[in-house]
Motif scaffolding. Structure first.
Motif, mmCIF file in Angstrom:
data_model
loop_
_atom_site.group_PDB
_atom_site.id
_atom_site.type_symbol
_atom_site.label_atom_id
_atom_site.label_comp_id
_atom_site.label_asym_id
_atom_site.label_seq_id
_atom_site.Cartn_x
_atom_site.Cartn_y
_atom_site.Cartn_z
ATOM 1 N N ALA A 1 35.929 43.581 47.131
ATOM 2 C CA ALA A 1 36.455 42.294 46.668
ATOM 3 C C ALA A 1 35.347 41.248 46.637
ATOM 4 N N GLU A 2 34.481 41.263 47.638
ATOM 5 C CA GLU A 2 33.354 40.323 47.670
ATOM 6 C C GLU A 2 32.386 40.591 46.521
ATOM 7 N N GLU A 3 32.172 41.855 46.209
ATOM 8 C CA GLU A 3 31.287 42.203 45.097
ATOM 9 C C GLU A 3 31.874 41.716 43.772
ATOM 10 N N LEU A 4 33.158 41.909 43.572
ATOM 11 C CA LEU A 4 33.819 41.410 42.371
ATOM 12 C C LEU A 4 33.679 39.894 42.261
ATOM 13 N N ALA A 5 33.793 39.210 43.389
ATOM 14 C CA ALA A 5 33.761 37.750 43.399
ATOM 15 C C ALA A 5 32.397 37.186 43.032
ATOM 16 N N ARG A 6 31.371 38.017 43.014
ATOM 17 C CA ARG A 6 30.054 37.558 42.566
ATOM 18 C C ARG A 6 30.043 37.289 41.064
ATOM 19 N N PHE A 7 31.051 37.800 40.332
ATOM 20 C CA PHE A 7 31.109 37.660 38.876
ATOM 21 C C PHE A 7 32.477 37.110 38.476
ATOM 22 N N PRO A 8 32.813 35.900 38.914
ATOM 23 C CA PRO A 8 34.150 35.376 38.629
ATOM 24 C C PRO A 8 34.355 35.140 37.141
ATOM 25 N N GLY A 9 35.559 35.422 36.705
ATOM 26 C CA GLY A 9 35.924 35.177 35.314
ATOM 27 C C GLY A 9 36.905 34.032 35.211
ATOM 28 N N ALA A 10 37.365 33.791 34.002
ATOM 29 C CA ALA A 10 38.286 32.675 33.776
ATOM 30 C C ALA A 10 39.630 32.888 34.454
ATOM 31 N N GLU A 11 39.962 34.153 34.749
ATOM 32 C CA GLU A 11 41.289 34.460 35.280
ATOM 33 C C GLU A 11 41.325 34.596 36.793
ATOM 34 N N GLY A 12 40.166 34.589 37.455
ATOM 35 C CA GLY A 12 40.204 34.732 38.899
ATOM 36 C C GLY A 12 38.848 35.064 39.485
ATOM 37 N N ALA A 13 38.826 35.382 40.773
ATOM 38 C CA ALA A 13 37.587 35.678 41.491
ATOM 39 C C ALA A 13 37.177 37.137 41.286
ATOM 40 N N TRP A 14 37.036 37.471 40.028
ATOM 41 C CA TRP A 14 36.629 38.818 39.624
ATOM 42 C C TRP A 14 36.255 38.751 38.146
ATOM 43 N N PRO A 15 35.522 39.715 37.633
ATOM 44 C CA PRO A 15 35.191 39.703 36.198
ATOM 45 C C PRO A 15 36.454 39.883 35.354
ATOM 46 N N SER A 16 36.425 39.315 34.169
ATOM 47 C CA SER A 16 37.446 39.630 33.178
ATOM 48 C C SER A 16 36.895 40.781 32.357
ATOM 49 N N PHE A 17 37.347 41.987 32.650
ATOM 50 C CA PHE A 17 36.753 43.169 32.046
ATOM 51 C C PHE A 17 36.964 43.187 30.530
#
Length: 259
Positions: free
Chosen positions: A129-145
């Motif tokens: 989850a912390e790794e995902l949060a390094r690339f936040p997207g418009a929809e949340g604390a994770w990338p928008s794939f």
């Protein structure tokens, strides 16, 4: 949770081989378009035989060598909590099928920790989850794939979100630990529905007559709690790529012959 998702569509190929050869070039085209626009592309991969086959077909394409993979990041919607390099790990499957043949920085491949990394299952889920949060997207604390690949089990599960279990209902975390999985191995790490459904495109790839009932229920609007595949929805497109055997219960009006 994003609203206004795109309608689900179904693309049917005659058999598993044709299905793979249909999805792989679409995947490369999508990545190339994103990269050629000077943007990063985030891709979420899945496990299973069809997921690996699509990646292997993409790797065989001459087009793969012309893509700047330094601008592409790979993730996994779920992973088995077993030792690194174990044959059960989805990332090993993807590396052997595709990733090991790319000229891509190691830091662009975002694998979960393994059970031999000296951490417990919950800590490994939190680390992802912390790794995902390094690339936040418009929809949340994770990338928008740009593309989130998913397989579908005969029971309708996606990632490690299984029917009638607590994990499918969790919306306040991006990644959760799974224990006593109904499908071995018993310990897993999975993204939650908000992460999957913030993807621009969700591509579900499935083949075989044993998937027909799950696909039919997913398209008929079954409850996502009982049929998790019914709750997988991309913000721009939600596409089921299937073979004829899996499509036995698909309503004709949902078949997309243009995409």
């Amino acid at each position: 949770m994003p609203e206004g998702w795109a309608e689900k569509r179904v693309i049917i190929s005659p058999d598993p081989s044709a299905l793979v050869e249909s999805v792989a070039p679409r995947f490369l085209s999508r990545v190339a378009k994103r990269v050629d626009e000077g943007k990063l592309a985030h891709i979420s991969l899945t496990g299973g035989s069809m997921g690996a086959a699509v990646l292997a077909a993409a790797g065989r394409s001459p087009r793969a060598a012309r893509i700047d993979w330094s601008r592409v990041h790979f993730w996994w919607s779920d992973e088995r909590f077993v030792p690194l390099g174990d044959a059960d790990r989805n990332d090993r499957q993807a590396r052997e099928a595709f990733l090991d043949g790319l000229d891509i920085p190691a830091e662009n491949i975002h694998a979960t920790l393994g059970s031999d990394d000296g951490v417990e299952l919950d800590a490994a889920a939190a680390a992802y989850a912390e790794e995902l949060a390094r690339f936040p997207g418009a929809e949340g604390a994770w990338p928008s794939f740009d593309v989130c690949f998913l397989g579908v089990g005969p029971d309708g599960h996606i990632a490690s979100l299984f029917p009638d279990r607590a994990e499918i209902q969790i919306t306040d975390r991006s990644v959760v630990a799974v224990r006593d999985s109904p499908k071995p191995p018993p310990e897993r790490i999975t993204m939650t529905r908000p992460v999957i459904n913030s993807s621009k495109r969700v591509w579900l790839v499935l083949s075989g007559a044993d998937k027909a009932a799950a696909l039919g229920l997913a398209l008929a609007g079954a409850s996502y709690a009982s049929v998790p595949a019914a709750g997988a929805k991309g913000r721009k497109r939600t596409t089921f790529f299937v073979d004829e055997a899996a499509a036995a219960q698909v309503p004709p009006e949902l078949i997309d012959r243009e995409y």
